[in-house]
Design a protein around this motif. Structure first.
Motif, PDB file in Angstrom:
ATOM      1  N   ARG A 293      -7.956 -26.633 -23.231  1.00 47.94           N
ATOM      2  CA  ARG A 293      -9.274 -26.449 -22.247  1.00 47.94           C
ATOM      3  C   ARG A 293      -9.922 -27.480 -21.809  1.00 47.94           C
ATOM      4  O   ARG A 293     -10.658 -27.478 -19.976  1.00 47.94           O
ATOM      5  N   LEU A 294      -9.274 -28.801 -21.785  1.00 42.42           N
ATOM      6  CA  LEU A 294      -9.328 -29.687 -20.924  1.00 42.42           C
ATOM      7  C   LEU A 294      -8.851 -29.720 -19.153  1.00 42.42           C
ATOM      8  O   LEU A 294      -9.265 -30.195 -18.518  1.00 42.42           O
ATOM      9  N   THR A 296      -8.380 -26.774 -18.340  1.00 46.83           N
ATOM     10  CA  THR A 296     -10.022 -25.615 -17.525  1.00 46.83           C
ATOM     11  C   THR A 296     -10.680 -26.464 -16.956  1.00 46.83           C
ATOM     12  O   THR A 296     -10.796 -26.080 -15.819  1.00 46.83           O
ATOM     13  N   THR A 297     -11.298 -27.121 -17.803  1.00 48.96           N
ATOM     14  CA  THR A 297     -11.790 -27.812 -17.149  1.00 48.96           C
ATOM     15  C   THR A 297     -11.691 -28.853 -15.275  1.00 48.96           C
ATOM     16  O   THR A 297     -12.122 -28.707 -14.955  1.00 48.96           O
ATOM     17  N   VAL A 300     -11.754 -25.952 -12.947  1.00 48.48           N
ATOM     18  CA  VAL A 300     -13.029 -26.120 -12.895  1.00 48.48           C
ATOM     19  C   VAL A 300     -13.481 -27.600 -11.619  1.00 48.48           C
ATOM     20  O   VAL A 300     -14.421 -27.354 -10.763  1.00 48.48           O
ATOM     21  N   VAL A 301     -13.218 -28.209 -12.177  1.00 47.99           N
ATOM     22  CA  VAL A 301     -13.888 -29.935 -10.802  1.00 47.99           C
ATOM     23  C   VAL A 301     -13.087 -29.883  -9.975  1.00 47.99           C
ATOM     24  O   VAL A 301     -13.457 -30.249  -9.058  1.00 47.99           O
ATOM     25  N   VAL A 342     -12.995 -37.424 -16.011  1.00 48.17           N
ATOM     26  CA  VAL A 342     -11.474 -36.186 -16.164  1.00 48.17           C
ATOM     27  C   VAL A 342     -10.084 -36.623 -16.158  1.00 48.17           C
ATOM     28  O   VAL A 342      -8.903 -35.980 -17.707  1.00 48.17           O
TER      29      VAL A 342
END
Length: 655
Positions: A293-294, A296-297, A300-301, A342
Motif C-alpha cells: 500500500r505504501l 500505491t501511496t 499517488v504522490v 513518503v
C-alpha cells in the motif's frame, strides 16, 4: 570548531534580543580591515520593514536616531516567505562601516543569491550626504548590464579615508524566500573570489555529470531501471544547483522566462524531490511485499507532482486573481514537500520490517546531510530557528550532495558488482549446461552412429551368411526334388512334393530376410519410398495369386519421414493382413490405404470383400496368432489396432 562555537553563541544572543523585541538605538560599526579580503556583517545589520512601500533614501536616512530600525536576529537575514505581489513590501538593510586608514578603501557588497526583483545600494556619510547610489537591478536584469558581470549581485562602493559611512540596501522580492545573504569583499580580491567560486562549482557540476554518465554505463550494461532513475536524481541535483546558484540566470537568461514569473526557480527543486521518490521506489521496492500500500501511496504522490507542474504553468492558460494565486501557492507548497514523508516511510518500513535493511540504512546515511540542510532552511523560513550560514549558503549544500552521491554511487556500484557476478554465474552455468547438452548430444549421435553401423553389420551378415545359406539350401533342395522325380520309386512324387514345400518355405524366409534387411538398412524412409516398396511387394508376391486384385492408396505428405521401426512394423502388418486375405477370406479385391498427416499421425487401413470372420476351425489358431502379432506391432509403434467384420474384413491401425 572555534568559528562554529562563536556563531552558535552569537545566534543565541541575537535570538534573545529578538525575543525581548529590543529596538535598535546604537548600531554596531564594522571597522574595515587593512589586509583582509572579506568582512562578515553578522551581528552588525539592522532592518526596516517598509510597510508603505513608498519610502525613499531621504526618508530612511532621517530615521537614524529613531527606533524604526531593529536588530537582524539571525546570522543571515531572513524575513520569511512572501506569497504574492499584493503582500510584498520593501526591506531596508542598514550597516555602518569605519575606515581608519589614511586612504580610501574600495569594497564590494555581494548579495549571494539571484532571485530578487529589486536591489539598490546607497552610501551615506555622517553628514547625511548620499555619496553613491547604485542603479536598481534584479533577476530580470541581464548579467551583462549589472555592475559586475556575475550571476549574483555585486555593488561597488568606496569608503573615504578616516570616515564612517552608513550603507542602506533596499530589497524587494515579490515571491519566495526572503533570505538576504550579504557579505563585503575587497575590490582587489574580486577576480580571485570569482575564480574560486566558478572553479568550485565547476568541479561540483562536473562530478555530478560524470557520475550520471557512469550510471548510464551501468544501466546500458544491466538494463536495471534503478540506474536510470538514479541518473534522473543526479540531473535533478545538477538542475537544483544551476538554478539556486544563478547559473541559469547568467548563462540561459531568456530560458528562465519559459515559465511564468520566477516559477523556474521552483521547477528543479520540485524535480529533485520527486526524482528522489522515483529512485527510492526502485531502490527499496515494496510493490511485492505486504507493505504494497505504501507503493500505491507513492504512485499517488507522483501524480501530485503533475499537479505541481500545472500550478507552475497555470498562468500560461489564464490570468490569475490574487485569491487564485494564493490558493495555487498553498497547494504547491503542500505538494512540494509531500515526497519527503513518503521517502521517510519507505526507509522506516524497509528497516522495521527487514525488507531491505542494508539498502535503507545506506540511503538514510547518504541523504541525511543534504535534506537536513533543506529541512533546516524550511524551519528558518518559518522563523522557528535562526538562519545559520550553512542553511543559506549553497556552498554547504554541495559537499552534502557530493556525500550523498558518493555513498549512493558506492552502494550502486556494489549492487552492480553483485548483479554482474550473478549474471556471470548464470552465464557460466548456462554455458556448462549447454556444454553438457552438447556432450550428451554428441554421445547420442555417437550411439546412434554405432547403432547404424551395427545395423549395417547385422544386415550384411544376414545377407552374406544367413541369406547365402538359405539360397544354397533352396538350390540344393530344388536339385534333390528334381532328382527324386526321376527316381523309379513308388513314393518319389510324394518326396518331391514335400521337398518343394520346403523350398517354398525357404523362399518365403529369403523374402522376409530381404525385407528385413531393407527395413533396417537405413535410419528413415520417406512416405514415397515406403509406398514404392509396398507396391513392389504387392506386385511381386500378391498379384501372382490368382483371383485377388490389390489396390494401394497412399496419401498425405510424401516427403514426411518414417523411422525404420515404423516402416518394418507397418510393412509386416500389411503382409500379415494380405496373407490372411489370401488364406481365409476368399476375397476377390483388397485395398491398402495409408495416410500420413503433417503432424506425424499415421492411419493404415486394409479392407477386403471376403467372407469376414467365417473361417474354418482349423485355421482359427493360425489366425489368432497373426492377429496377436499385428496388435503387438501396433502397440510397439504407440498406436491402436482394431479389426472390423462389415462387408468383408477391415484391419485398421492408428499411430
Amino acid at each position: 570548531m572555534r568559528r562554529f562555537i562563536q556563531l552558535f553563541l552569537l545566534s543565541w544572543t541575537l535570538l534573545t534580543l529578538r525575543l525581548m523585541a529590543q529596538p535598535l538605538r546604537d548600531q554596531t560599526v564594522v571597522v574595515l580591515p587593512s589586509n583582509e579580503s572579506q568582512v562578515s556583517l553578522v551581528g552588525s545589520l539592522a532592518f526596516l520593514q517598509d510597510s508603505s512601500g513608498k519610502r525613499t533614501i531621504t526618508d530612511v536616512k532621517q530615521l537614524t536616531n529613531e527606533s524604526a530600525f531593529q536588530y537582524v536576529t539571525s546570522p543571515v537575514p531572513n524575513f520569511g516567505v512572501i506569497t504574492g505581489t499584493q503582500t510584498a513590501t520593501p526591506i531596508w538593510l542598514r550597516f555602518r562601516l569605519q575606515n581608519n586608514l589614511t586612504q580610501p578603501q574600495a569594497w564590494l557588497a555581494e548579495i549571494d543569491f539571484w532571485c530578487f526583483d529589486e536591489l539598490q545600494l546607497f552610501i551615506v556619510n555622517e553628514a547625511g550626504q548620499v555619496l553613491s547610489t547604485s542603479p536598481i537591478i534584479g533577476w530580470k536584469t541581464p548579467a551583462t548590464q549589472r555592475l559586475r558581470h556575475h550571476r549574483y549581485f555585486w555593488f561597488p562602493f568606496t569608503v573615504p579615508a578616516q570616515q564612517r559611512v552608513t550603507a542602506y540596501l533596499r530589497v524587494m522580492k515579490h515571491r519566495g524566500t526572503q533570505v538576504i545573504p550579504v557579505e563585503l569583499v575587497r575590490e582587489s580580491a574580486y577576480e580571485l573570489t570569482v575564480q574560486k567560486s566558478y572553479l568550485f562549482w565547476g568541479g561540483i557540476l562536473f562530478t555530478l555529470t560524470f557520475v550520471a554518465i557512469m550510471s548510464l554505463v551501468f544501466f546500458l550494461n544491466t538494463f536495471n531501471r534503478v540506474y536510470s532513475k538514479y541518473i534522473f536524481c543526479l540531473l535533478g541535483l545538477v538542475g537544483f544547483f544551476i538554478i539556486n546558484n544563478g547559473f541559469m540566470n547568467q548563462f540561459a537568461f531568456r530560458e528562465q522566462f519559459w515559465l511564468p514569473r520566477q516559477n523556474v526557480y521552483f521547477l528543479f527543486p520540485l524535480i529533485l524531490f520527486y526524482s528522489q521518490l522515483i529512485f527510492v521506489r526502485s531502490f527499496l521496492p515494496l510493490r511485492r511485499t505486504p507493505s504494497h500500500r505504501l507503493h500505491t501511496t507513492g504512485t499517488v504522490v507522483l501524480w501530485c507532482g503533475l499537479v505541481c507542474l500545472l500550478a507552475l504553468t497555470a498562468e500560461w492558460f489564464t490570468p490569475l486573481s490574487s485569491m487564485m494565486e494564493l490558493v495555487l501557492i498553498r497547494i504547491f507548497t503542500t505538494l512540494y514537500w509531500l515526497p519527503l514523508p513518503v521517502i521517510v516511510a519507505y526507509i522506516a518500513v524497509s528497516i522495521i520490517r527487514k525488507y531491505y535493511v542494508r539498502e535503507a540504512w545506506l540511503y538514510l546515511v547518504a541523504v541525511t546531510p543534504f535534506y537536513a540542510l533543506n529541512l533546516g532552511l524550511v524551519l528558518a523560513n518559518l522563523r522557528l530557528i535562526p538562519t545559520y550560514e550553512p542553511l543559506a549558503n549553497f556552498a554547504y549544500y554541495a559537499p552534502a550532495a557530493l556525500f550523498e552521491v558518493l555513498v549512493l554511487t558506492v552502494g550502486l556500484a556494489y549492487r552492480y558488482k553483485i548483479d554482474r557476478d550473478q549474471t556471470e554465474r548464470l552465464i557460466k552455468e548456462q554455458t556448462i549446461h549447454q556444454q553438457r547438452m552438447y556432450e550428451a548430444e554428441v554421445q547420442a549421435l555417437a550411439l546412434k552412429n554405432s547403432l547404424l553401423v551395427e545395423k549395417e553389420r547385422i544386415a550384411r551378415d544376414l545377407h552374406d551368411n544367413v541369406g547365402a545359406h538359405l539360397a544354397f539350401v533352396v538350390t540344393n533342395l530344388s536339385h534333390i526334388s528334381d532328382q527324386a522325380e526321376k527316381q523309379p520309386t513308388s513314393n518319389g512324387a510324394q518326396w518331391a512334393s514335400q521337398l518343394r514345400t520346403i523350398v517354398n518355405y525357404t523362399r518365403d524366409a529369403v523374402k522376409l530376410l530381404r525385407e528385413t534387411i531393407w527395413a533396417i538398412h537405413q535410419e528413415s524412409f520417406t512416405v514415397e519410398e515406403f509406398a514404392e516398396r509396398l507396391n513392389q511387394y504387392i506386385n511381386r508376391y500378391v498379384h501372382s495369386s490368382e483371383g485377388l486384385h490389390v489396390y494401394t492408396d497412399v496419401t498425405g505428405s510424401q516427403t514426411q519421414r518414417l523411422s525404420s521401426t515404423q516402416v518394418l512394423n507397418l510393412f509386416r502388418i500389411v503382409q500379415e493382413s494380405l496373407n490372411n486375405v489370401l488364406k481365409h477370406a476368399q476375397a476377390t479385391q483388397a485395398t491398402v490405404q495409408l495416410h500420413v498427416y503433417a503432424d506425424g499421425h499415421i492411419n493404415l487401413r486394409i479392407h477386403d470383400n471376403g467372407r469376414g470372420f467365417s473361417w474354418p476351425t482349423a485355421a482359427a489358431s493360425d489366425l489368432h496368432y497373426g492377429l496377436r502379432n499385428m496388435q503387438t506391432r501396433a502397440q510397439e509403434l504407440g498406436g491402436t489396432f482394431r479389426m472390423i467384420a462389415d462387408e468383408g474384413t477391415t484391419v485398421e491401425v492408428d499411430v
